[in-house]
Write an enzyme that holds these catalytic residues in place. Sequence first.
Site, short mmCIF file in Angstrom:
data_model
loop_
_atom_site.label_atom_id
_atom_site.label_comp_id
_atom_site.label_asym_id
_atom_site.label_seq_id
_atom_site.Cartn_x
_atom_site.Cartn_y
_atom_site.Cartn_z
N ASP A 185 9.66 0.91 4.61
CA ASP A 185 8.74 1.84 3.91
C ASP A 185 8.79 3.32 4.69
O ASP A 185 9.62 3.70 5.31
CB ASP A 185 7.31 1.07 3.53
N HIS A 243 1.76 5.61 2.22
CA HIS A 243 2.55 4.34 1.52
C HIS A 243 2.76 3.23 2.47
O HIS A 243 2.37 1.87 2.06
CB HIS A 243 3.90 4.77 0.81
N SER A 258 4.39 -1.70 -5.79
CA SER A 258 4.25 -1.65 -4.49
C SER A 258 3.37 -2.32 -3.72
O SER A 258 3.60 -2.77 -2.55
CB SER A 258 4.08 -0.18 -3.97
#
Length: 659
Positions: A170, A203, A361
Amino acid sequence: MFLSQSMSRALVPVLGIALAALGAPAATATPATPLAPLYATGVDEVTGRYIVVLKRPDQGGPQVAAEEALAGPLATARAAGGTVRKEFTAALRGFSADLSDEAVTKLRKDPSVAYVQTVRVHQQDVGPAAGGTQPNAPWHLDRIDQRQLPLNNTYNYPDDAAGVRVYVLDSGVRATHTEFEGRAAGVYTAINDGNGTNDCANHGTFVSSHVAGKTYGAAKKASIKAVRILHCNNSASTEEIVDGMNWTAANAVKPAVANMSIQSSGGNTDQAMDDAAKGMVDAGLLLVLIAGNFNKGDCRNSPKDSRAIIMAASTKTDARNTGSNASSYGSCVTAFAPGADVTGAGKDSNSHVLTGWYGTSFSAPLAAGTVALALQKNASLTMAQAKDHIINTATTGALSNIGTGSPNRLLYVESGTPSPNPTVNNPGNQTSTVGTAVSLQIQASDPQNETLTYSASGLPAGLSINASSGLISGTPSAAGTSSVSVTATDPGNNSGSASFTWTVNPVGGGCAPKQLVGNPGFENGTSPWTGDTWTINSFPQQPARTGTRVSWLVGYGYSTTERISQSIAIPSGCTATLSLYLHIDTAETGGVARDSMTVRIGNTTLATYSNLNAAPGYVLRTFNVSAFAGQTVTLTFTGTENSSRQTSFTIDDVALNIS
């Protein structure tokens, strides 16, 4: 399958035009060596930058180590003025490079090259639009420990996955965040911006907190291993993503889970990323991926692999998320998990919390945490077992508006003390004949590994069960259909059961006419077909013979195999005929059989068809399978394609009729 096949069809005329521009060869000239495919979308591409992927040994590539196989193509690239950037030897065999058109053409002529692909930039959607009970749990955890609404504000978890490694590919991680209690660390970065594995995009830290955060994570004590593949704007190129996948395949300490909450540009197939995902699973990683946030049902998002767990997102009202970052859907989805208006850890401080985030996600890491919990109990857990665990424990039938082809499964974490009851594997309905001896072994397991005692009720006359081994044997003495229940009991009197029917036919037949194939025209979802069930759908390029749905096997234009199958019990004494309608179209030339499809019953191949059998429309194929009467067999269709032009095998209206 769908994108790759349509991509193949888009490439065929382009290649034809390119070859035509070179002029037609003389009739006596030696045919030119076919060029390896060039995959280019024209969207979000990095100009002049390519991924060159070599054939694996099982695809006809050199039977040598990856480094040795790369030597020749690397030399070709450099001799043609190319600049080699990264080499890949684990997740796939290949390299990335800045190349001229001339260099690309030279590499495509190399017989060891499977394909050349342009590097694309993939933007991620972000931002708002040991056993225990967690009180006041966030809703995304509260939902996955109970079968039905309403929520009860707690998260009960059977274990904590202490010591289990989860690699999160990620944007990196804020390893010092209090959510991780010192259990997070950066291990590799594919991004050369001076930030190392530190998260500058939120994220990765948010995703990691859903895996293993003390407040937000499904696996409270798992260890996070951050592999950074995203820039600070949450985007990355194919080259950078594949680099991180390659490193993980080569270096991850296994057993381990890998989470990739990554979507491709436009939700379109990126072949290099798909091949790298295959390499990760082949390397033994338990891989969790996302369906993407495009509100589409075509299963084209990359990376993907049919063996991996692919997650979609649900809301607080148990519906598919169709709001901000609307969840994609389809037959490739393994299950849904909360991914709308969720909360998690952020990058800005050691206590930073982010709220109101939406996307697949954030559903995937809940599944990754669930797999980590299972891995803690079984260190030899395989990818197939991990996926079965998600499927078999899921809450079914609770969701609405899931999208065509999607399974109605909601992720579930088994809470509290595991059931003490043994589990009996259902053997399926049985068929035999009067006077013919039978033997059926009942399989059962006990959570405490205690010795089990077996019993059965309703067995046909002449049959009995061995109380110690669970073997049912004997010779049926009377025709009829019985409802059988088999029970396994442990020393503490905990028991589990399975029920099925047992039909005994008279000698000489007695078969009533019947069609045995389940979902024969593929019109009712995918069950009971198993295997590569994303091949079952409605495809504009391949109209159905009847209805709207078919099974479309291969047709990519590169080396791959796809198969579907189902188990069928054929009664004894019956005449049995298998039939199917098959359409074959191909871009292959030259009169050589390169791509094939086999029809198998059990271990017997009934027929093999190839690109040489291509013809307009559907052709009826029939087989006498009476020799399999009295057996439960597996019907399998397998499509296999080489690394050149596409051949599509489209199946409809399968039937196995008995009389």
